[in-house]
Every structure is written in structure tokens, then in C-alpha cells.
Design a protein around this motif. Structure first.
Motif, mmCIF file in Angstrom:
data_model
loop_
_atom_site.group_PDB
_atom_site.id
_atom_site.type_symbol
_atom_site.label_atom_id
_atom_site.label_comp_id
_atom_site.label_asym_id
_atom_site.label_seq_id
_atom_site.Cartn_x
_atom_site.Cartn_y
_atom_site.Cartn_z
ATOM 1 N N VAL A 217 0.835 -1.202 0.000
ATOM 2 C CA VAL A 217 0.000 0.000 0.000
ATOM 3 C C VAL A 217 0.866 1.246 0.000
ATOM 4 O O VAL A 217 1.739 1.411 0.865
ATOM 5 C CB VAL A 217 -0.930 0.024 1.237
ATOM 6 C CG1 VAL A 217 -1.765 1.298 1.263
ATOM 7 C CG2 VAL A 217 -1.830 -1.197 1.267
ATOM 8 N N ASP A 218 0.642 2.119 -0.972
ATOM 9 C CA ASP A 218 1.230 3.459 -0.967
ATOM 10 C C ASP A 218 0.331 4.316 -0.082
ATOM 11 O O ASP A 218 -0.869 4.462 -0.360
ATOM 12 C CB ASP A 218 1.288 4.003 -2.399
ATOM 13 C CG ASP A 218 2.037 5.311 -2.508
ATOM 14 O OD1 ASP A 218 2.318 5.930 -1.459
ATOM 15 O OD2 ASP A 218 2.341 5.733 -3.637
ATOM 16 N N VAL A 219 0.877 4.881 0.982
ATOM 17 C CA VAL A 219 0.040 5.476 2.026
ATOM 18 C C VAL A 219 -0.667 6.743 1.562
ATOM 19 O O VAL A 219 -1.824 6.973 1.927
ATOM 20 C CB VAL A 219 0.876 5.740 3.296
ATOM 21 C CG1 VAL A 219 0.052 6.497 4.349
ATOM 22 C CG2 VAL A 219 1.370 4.417 3.880
ATOM 23 N N TYR A 220 -0.026 7.570 0.762
ATOM 24 C CA TYR A 220 -0.664 8.832 0.360
ATOM 25 C C TYR A 220 -1.987 8.606 -0.383
ATOM 26 O O TYR A 220 -3.016 9.208 -0.026
ATOM 27 C CB TYR A 220 0.289 9.676 -0.488
ATOM 28 C CG TYR A 220 -0.333 10.981 -0.952
ATOM 29 C CD1 TYR A 220 -0.468 12.062 -0.072
ATOM 30 C CD2 TYR A 220 -0.802 11.126 -2.255
ATOM 31 C CE1 TYR A 220 -1.059 13.252 -0.491
ATOM 32 C CE2 TYR A 220 -1.391 12.315 -2.681
ATOM 33 C CZ TYR A 220 -1.516 13.367 -1.790
ATOM 34 O OH TYR A 220 -2.100 14.538 -2.199
ATOM 35 N N PRO A 221 -2.033 7.737 -1.411
ATOM 36 C CA PRO A 221 -3.338 7.486 -2.055
ATOM 37 C C PRO A 221 -4.369 6.911 -1.089
ATOM 38 O O PRO A 221 -5.571 7.207 -1.220
ATOM 39 C CB PRO A 221 -2.997 6.482 -3.167
ATOM 40 C CG PRO A 221 -1.560 6.696 -3.444
ATOM 41 C CD PRO A 221 -0.943 7.056 -2.127
ATOM 42 N N TYR B 229 0.767 9.842 8.688
ATOM 43 C CA TYR B 229 1.602 8.707 8.305
ATOM 44 C C TYR B 229 2.036 7.901 9.532
ATOM 45 O O TYR B 229 2.268 6.694 9.433
ATOM 46 C CB TYR B 229 2.813 9.202 7.521
ATOM 47 C CG TYR B 229 2.418 9.876 6.225
ATOM 48 C CD1 TYR B 229 2.312 9.152 5.043
ATOM 49 C CD2 TYR B 229 2.112 11.234 6.186
ATOM 50 C CE1 TYR B 229 1.923 9.763 3.851
ATOM 51 C CE2 TYR B 229 1.722 11.860 5.009
ATOM 52 C CZ TYR B 229 1.622 11.117 3.846
ATOM 53 O OH TYR B 229 1.226 11.719 2.677
ATOM 54 N N GLU B 230 2.142 8.567 10.667
ATOM 55 C CA GLU B 230 2.434 7.864 11.911
ATOM 56 C C GLU B 230 1.199 7.118 12.407
ATOM 57 O O GLU B 230 1.294 6.006 12.938
ATOM 58 C CB GLU B 230 2.918 8.859 12.975
ATOM 59 C CG GLU B 230 4.218 9.553 12.611
ATOM 60 C CD GLU B 230 4.626 10.607 13.627
ATOM 61 O OE1 GLU B 230 4.223 10.488 14.807
ATOM 62 O OE2 GLU B 230 5.345 11.555 13.244
ATOM 63 N N ARG B 231 0.032 7.711 12.215
ATOM 64 C CA ARG B 231 -1.206 7.053 12.652
ATOM 65 C C ARG B 231 -1.460 5.768 11.865
ATOM 66 O O ARG B 231 -2.060 4.824 12.390
ATOM 67 C CB ARG B 231 -2.386 8.017 12.515
ATOM 68 C CG ARG B 231 -2.398 9.117 13.575
ATOM 69 C CD ARG B 231 -3.737 9.831 13.602
ATOM 70 N NE ARG B 231 -3.925 10.679 12.448
ATOM 71 C CZ ARG B 231 -3.587 11.970 12.398
ATOM 72 N NH1 ARG B 231 -3.048 12.555 13.469
ATOM 73 N NH2 ARG B 231 -3.802 12.690 11.304
ATOM 74 N N VAL B 232 -1.018 5.710 10.613
ATOM 75 C CA VAL B 232 -1.178 4.487 9.827
ATOM 76 C C VAL B 232 -0.403 3.332 10.458
ATOM 77 O O VAL B 232 -0.874 2.189 10.477
ATOM 78 C CB VAL B 232 -0.728 4.725 8.368
ATOM 79 C CG1 VAL B 232 -0.621 3.406 7.610
ATOM 80 C CG2 VAL B 232 -1.709 5.642 7.650
ATOM 81 N N GLN C 196 11.389 8.869 10.463
ATOM 82 C CA GLN C 196 11.434 7.416 10.702
ATOM 83 C C GLN C 196 10.299 6.910 11.598
ATOM 84 O O GLN C 196 10.375 5.808 12.132
ATOM 85 C CB GLN C 196 12.792 7.007 11.317
ATOM 86 C CG GLN C 196 13.988 7.274 10.428
ATOM 87 C CD GLN C 196 13.955 6.444 9.147
ATOM 88 O OE1 GLN C 196 13.908 5.217 9.198
ATOM 89 N NE2 GLN C 196 13.960 7.098 8.001
ATOM 90 N N LYS C 197 9.244 7.714 11.762
ATOM 91 C CA LYS C 197 8.124 7.312 12.607
ATOM 92 C C LYS C 197 6.869 6.958 11.806
ATOM 93 O O LYS C 197 6.004 6.231 12.298
ATOM 94 C CB LYS C 197 7.789 8.427 13.598
ATOM 95 C CG LYS C 197 8.879 8.712 14.621
ATOM 96 C CD LYS C 197 8.443 9.816 15.573
ATOM 97 C CE LYS C 197 9.520 10.094 16.616
ATOM 98 N NZ LYS C 197 9.108 11.178 17.542
ATOM 99 N N GLY C 198 6.781 7.494 10.609
ATOM 100 C CA GLY C 198 5.590 7.267 9.796
ATOM 101 C C GLY C 198 5.884 6.396 8.590
ATOM 102 O O GLY C 198 7.037 6.216 8.189
ATOM 103 N N ALA C 199 4.851 5.866 7.982
ATOM 104 C CA ALA C 199 4.992 4.980 6.823
ATOM 105 C C ALA C 199 4.576 5.696 5.547
ATOM 106 O O ALA C 199 3.467 6.234 5.461
ATOM 107 C CB ALA C 199 4.133 3.735 7.013
ATOM 108 N N LEU C 200 5.466 5.707 4.551
ATOM 109 C CA LEU C 200 5.121 6.173 3.209
ATOM 110 C C LEU C 200 4.608 5.018 2.361
ATOM 111 O O LEU C 200 3.771 5.197 1.479
ATOM 112 C CB LEU C 200 6.336 6.803 2.539
ATOM 113 C CG LEU C 200 6.861 8.105 3.152
ATOM 114 C CD1 LEU C 200 8.146 8.539 2.451
ATOM 115 C CD2 LEU C 200 5.813 9.204 3.075
ATOM 116 N N GLU C 201 5.124 3.833 2.639
ATOM 117 C CA GLU C 201 4.710 2.621 1.945
ATOM 118 C C GLU C 201 4.802 1.460 2.916
ATOM 119 O O GLU C 201 5.702 1.410 3.763
ATOM 120 C CB GLU C 201 5.606 2.379 0.729
ATOM 121 C CG GLU C 201 5.219 1.180 -0.114
ATOM 122 C CD GLU C 201 6.191 0.930 -1.256
ATOM 123 O OE1 GLU C 201 5.926 1.407 -2.371
ATOM 124 O OE2 GLU C 201 7.221 0.265 -1.015
#
Length: 321
Positions: free
Chosen positions: A121-125, A139-142, A184-189
Motif C-alpha cells: 500500500v502506498d500510504v498517500y493514495p 503517516y504515523e497514525r497508519v 522514521q516514525k511514519g509509513a510512506l509505503e
């Protein structure tokens, strides 16, 4: 795959409950699936799919706080127990990423694209597609969503060879952050493996299409009420249920009195897509009535059933709020 915008299966699908599966609809074994399915990037106008079992049973917490309660729901011979981890129970808002993945799996399968339970999953879309903020904290909440989904265990009774057995499984089996934000805390992918339960629901058509405005509902109870309306009212003109049973089916931890107060506020605000809600306080216990927003269909069905004055009464109540 056939069109799955409406219910193709009656009954509730649980692991091992082959009786709930339509003939010939078994998904291919994992061994012949692709190793990884990359979610199709999407922002708007994507078909939103949800599995009917989690719409029927109060699996996801409505609490805004850290919820570590063990909850149990039993109805019609089926029993579901939700056991959270130290991170807390998965919430109805955490469910968004599962809805997103299921929707894209169904979309890809319809197009003949190889799919798998393991999804990238690409987080932005995802954030845009589910109408969430795209600020840094999102992105951290994901990542927190994945922790709660991974940690929440579902136990249900399954009958095998005429013996009742207990089976436990997670909403996702694992997750891995493949690309981080700068801090380094949130996910981009990320990659995650959805449970076999959810994958089977997607592949065996045990799903319904949700209105995209579902993601605009800001209260957990609003979302849960819409799920139940979509599951039980569906394409019918109306659905009625006692307030005590509705309280139970939502999974609300509130007292019945407080639940009724919140329900009245939701009725006054009228936020649900597709359906209106009315409260019938002339019966004991009170009944809650969900009405389609298609007035022509509503009047036609009410007239056919000889309940035109009954429906008109609730319709006038909802329109005067």
C-alpha cells in the motif's frame, strides 16, 4: 469475478464455515497466488467494498480511547470474541485500510490481475482515497493502525464434523514498513498480509458496496449505524430493529440511556448517506427505523405493504428535524 456490488451470499461467513460459500466460488489456494499484490493507486471514484461479516458483528471498537476490553457478541448460534493487545482494540477507523485493500483486491480480480493476501500500500493514495488528512502525523497514525489490527484477535465458534471448535485469528497476519517518513516514525509505503477470513470474503463475494461518503462520517457510531443499515436494509425500502438489539449490535459500551441520546443527535443531524433514521417511541422497547432516501421507492413499497401512513409518519419526523 462477478459483480459484487450487492450481496451475493446469504448468511455470515466464518473461517471453516463452508456452508456459507456459494457452490464453485472457492478462492485459489495461496500456493498458486502471486506473492505480492500492489494496490492500484486511486484517489476518487473507486468502488468501496466491505465484508458482510464485520458489518454484521461488532468487531471494531467505537471507543475514542485506548480500548483493551475483551468483548463478546453472540447471536443466532454464532459467537464472536474480540481480544485486543496492549496497543488497544482495532477501531472502526482502523478498518479503513482493510476496506481499502479489499476494494482494490476485488477491483483487480475483476480485471484479471493476479492478487494475493499480501498487499503493498502506498500510504498517500490511501489517505486521500479515504478522505483523511495528509499531514505528517497521518503517516504515523497508519503505523498505529497496523499495530492495533495485528494485535486484535478474533475468536469465533466454528462447527467442523458436527463438533463445535474455537478458532482464533488476527485481522492482519503481519505488516512491514517498506518506506519511512523522514523522522522514521511514519509509513510512506507498507506491506501487510490480510487474514484468510477477509481474503475469502473478498474472493467469495461475501461483500457489499458502500457509499464513498462513508469515509466522511466523523463519528464511530455514525459509521457503525451506516454499516448495519447497508447490511440489513440494503436495497429494501426500510428496516426496523429494537433499540436494545441495535445497542447490542453496534458494540457500544455506553448505557442504553446514553446510547439513545447519541442516537437522537445523529437522527437530528441526518448524516448517513443512502438512509435516514427515525425513532419509534410508541413501542416498548423503542424501535429504530432505517429508511431509504429514495422517496419514490419508499412510498411505492409502503403502499404495496399497506403501511403508507406508518412510513409517512416517520418520513415527516425526519424531514422536520
Amino acid at each position: 469475478m462477478k459483480n459484487s456490488s450487492t450481496a451475493g451470499v446469504t448468511g455470515t461467513l466464518f473461517p471453516g464455515d463452508d456452508a456459507a460459500l456459494p457452490s464453485g466460488s472457492r478462492a485459489p489456494a495461496d500456493a498458486v497466488q502471486a506473492d505480492l499484490f500492489v494496490v492500484l493507486e486511486t484517489f476518487h471514484d473507486w468502488p468501496v467494498k466491505d465484508d458482510m461479516s464485520s458489518m454484521e458483528y461488532p468487531i471494531f471498537s467505537l471507543s475514542k480511547n485506548h480500548d483493551t476490553r475483551i468483548r463478546q457478541y453472540s447471536r443466532g448460534g454464532k459467537s464472536v470474541r474480540v481480544i485486543p493487545s496492549a496497543y488497544g482494540a482495532a477501531t472502526v477507523f482502523d478498518k479503513d485500510i482493510l476496506i481499502y485493500c479489499i476494494s482494490q483486491l476485488v477491483r483487480a480480480a475483476d480485471a484479471g490481475i493476479p492478487i494475493s493476501r499480501r498487499v503493498r500500500v502506498d500510504v498517500y493514495p490511501f489517505l486521500v482515497g479515504t478522505r483523511r488528512s495528509t499531514g505528517g502525523a497521518a503517516y504515523e497514525r497508519v503505523v498505529d493502525m497496523c499495530r492495533r489490527l495485528k494485535g486484535t484477535t478474533i475468536e469465533t465458534n466454528v462447527k467442523t464434523n458436527e463438533k463445535e471448535q474455537l478458532e482464533g485469528f488476527g485481522l492482519i497476519e503481519d505488516y512491514r514498513i517498506t518506506s519511512y517518513t523522514k523522522n522514521q516514525k511514519g509509513a510512506l509505503e507498507l506491506e501487510l498480509t490480510i487474514s484468510d477470513w477477509l481474503y475469502r470474503a473478498a474472493m467469495d463475494f461475501d461483500i457489499l458496496t458502500l457509499h464513498p461518503d462513508y469515509f466522511s462520517l466523523g463519528q464511530a457510531l455514525e459509521r457503525r449505524l451506516y454499516e448495519l443499515a447497508r447490511k440489513h436494509c440494503g436495497d429494501k425500502a426500510w428496516w426496523e430493529i429494537s433499540i436494545t438489539l441495535l445497542h447490542e449490535k453496534t458494540g457500544s459500551s455506553q448505557s442504553l440511556r446514553r446510547f439513545k441520546q447519541d442516537l437522537k443527535e445523529i437522527i437530528a443531524n441526518d448524516p448517513l448517506p443512502d438512509y435516514r433514521i427515525a425513532l419509534d417511541e410508541t413501542t416498548k422497547p423503542n424501535k429504530v427505523v432505517f429508511l431509504t432516501r429514495d422517496n419514490a421507492k419508499l412510498v411505492c413499497e409502503a403502499n404495496r405493504a399497506g403501511r403508507l401512513s406508518w412510513v409517512s409518519f416517520f418520513l415527516q419526523k425526519t424531514l422536520t428535524h
